[in-house]
Design an enzyme around this catalytic site. Structure first.
Site, PDB file in Angstrom:
ATOM      1  N   HIS A  64      37.255 -16.045 -11.354  1.00  0.00           N
ATOM      2  CA  HIS A  64      36.095 -16.403 -12.171  1.00  0.00           C
ATOM      3  C   HIS A  64      36.470 -17.284 -13.363  1.00  0.00           C
ATOM      4  O   HIS A  64      37.578 -17.203 -13.873  1.00  0.00           O
ATOM      5  CB  HIS A  64      35.427 -15.142 -12.737  1.00  0.00           C
ATOM      6  CG  HIS A  64      35.010 -14.167 -11.697  1.00  0.00           C
ATOM      7  ND1 HIS A  64      35.062 -12.814 -11.894  1.00  0.00           N
ATOM      8  CD2 HIS A  64      34.513 -14.333 -10.441  1.00  0.00           C
ATOM      9  CE1 HIS A  64      34.628 -12.185 -10.813  1.00  0.00           C
ATOM     10  NE2 HIS A  64      34.294 -13.092  -9.913  1.00  0.00           N
ATOM     11  N   LYS A  73      41.208 -15.279 -22.854  1.00  0.00           N
ATOM     12  CA  LYS A  73      41.166 -13.849 -22.561  1.00  0.00           C
ATOM     13  C   LYS A  73      42.524 -13.217 -22.825  1.00  0.00           C
ATOM     14  O   LYS A  73      43.561 -13.819 -22.543  1.00  0.00           O
ATOM     15  CB  LYS A  73      40.801 -13.599 -21.094  1.00  0.00           C
ATOM     16  CG  LYS A  73      39.400 -14.021 -20.719  1.00  0.00           C
ATOM     17  CD  LYS A  73      39.121 -13.758 -19.257  1.00  0.00           C
ATOM     18  CE  LYS A  73      37.706 -14.182 -18.899  1.00  0.00           C
ATOM     19  NZ  LYS A  73      37.450 -14.027 -17.463  1.00  0.00           N
ATOM     20  N   TYR A 133      39.680  -6.220 -21.561  1.00  0.00           N
ATOM     21  CA  TYR A 133      40.054  -7.551 -22.039  1.00  0.00           C
ATOM     22  C   TYR A 133      39.178  -8.010 -23.190  1.00  0.00           C
ATOM     23  O   TYR A 133      38.025  -7.636 -23.309  1.00  0.00           O
ATOM     24  CB  TYR A 133      40.070  -8.582 -20.911  1.00  0.00           C
ATOM     25  CG  TYR A 133      38.811  -8.732 -20.099  1.00  0.00           C
ATOM     26  CD1 TYR A 133      37.971  -9.822 -20.287  1.00  0.00           C
ATOM     27  CD2 TYR A 133      38.491  -7.812 -19.113  1.00  0.00           C
ATOM     28  CE1 TYR A 133      36.835  -9.989 -19.511  1.00  0.00           C
ATOM     29  CE2 TYR A 133      37.351  -7.967 -18.339  1.00  0.00           C
ATOM     30  CZ  TYR A 133      36.535  -9.056 -18.539  1.00  0.00           C
ATOM     31  OH  TYR A 133      35.410  -9.218 -17.782  1.00  0.00           O
ATOM     32  N   ASP A 172      31.673 -13.036  -4.786  1.00  0.00           N
ATOM     33  CA  ASP A 172      33.041 -13.548  -4.732  1.00  0.00           C
ATOM     34  C   ASP A 172      33.418 -14.041  -3.336  1.00  0.00           C
ATOM     35  O   ASP A 172      34.349 -14.831  -3.197  1.00  0.00           O
ATOM     36  CB  ASP A 172      34.041 -12.486  -5.209  1.00  0.00           C
ATOM     37  CG  ASP A 172      34.033 -12.343  -6.724  1.00  0.00           C
ATOM     38  OD1 ASP A 172      33.411 -13.179  -7.414  1.00  0.00           O
ATOM     39  OD2 ASP A 172      34.655 -11.382  -7.222  1.00  0.00           O
TER      40      ASP A 172
END
Length: 187
Positions: A64, A73, A133, A172
């Site tokens: 992603h 991130k 995260y 996905d």
């Protein structure tokens, strides 16, 4: 306290961080984030959102990215083990389309810093994994992009264990390959 060890990767910008862990018979203590330490290591970011997910063995999430609102991130695992992957999507990068993977686990306590304009995904290797995260921009649901987890041009070597049944979301399973980005996918 608060010291970290930072490893660089063959792809510029990616960093693997190992925090100092102080343990005794009671358990352990560690700083999971200290702005001064991270800034000194070249990760001088303002994180605006923290996320957490739980997944079972064989779940593969990704790959992603955010198209117009890219995010830096800082990722880690607080329970279990995952194989975490970043793919370079930076226009003009000498490593465009290259990937790097790292095992993140509750045991090794490593963190993975992934800069903007990278695709990100992970495969759960343990029975259950909890993944957390920090992000430098908010999630914009209408801005999400993705790449096929098994795109042969990228060639991620996922450590799929014998007998492991993959669980991949419908979304996905529909992403295209990196060649679709080169013809007008990502801005």
């Amino acid at each position: 306290m608060g010291k970290i060890t930072v490893e660089t990767c063959e792809i510029e910008g990616l960093k693997i961080i190992t925090p100092a862990v102080f343990g005794d018979e009671r358990g352990y203590f560690m700083e999971t984030y200290n702005y001064k330490d991270y800034a000194a290591a070249g990760i001088d970011m303002e994180f605006v959102q923290d996320n957490q997910s739980a997944s079972k063995k064989g779940v593969l999430r990704g790959l992603h990215f955010q198209i117009h609102y890219p995010q830096d991130k800082l990722v880690r695992v607080v329970r279990g083990e995952v194989f975490d992957v970043a793919v370079d999507l930076r226009p003009g990068s000498k490593t465009y389309g290259k990937w790097h993977g790292v095992i993140l686990s509750e045991e090794n306590k490593k963190q993975f810093f992934i800069p903007k304009n990278f695709a990100h995904g992970f495969l759960v290797l343990s029975d259950v994994a909890e993944f957390v995260y920090k992000c430098t921009d908010f999630y914009h649901p209408n801005d999400e992009g993705g790449l096929a987890w098994n795109d042969p041009e990228i060639g991620v070597n996922w450590p799929i264990q014998e007998g492991m049944e993959l669980t991949i979301s419908e979304k996905d399973q529909k992403w295209g390959g990196i060649c679709t980005l080169q013809t007008g996918g990502q801005d």
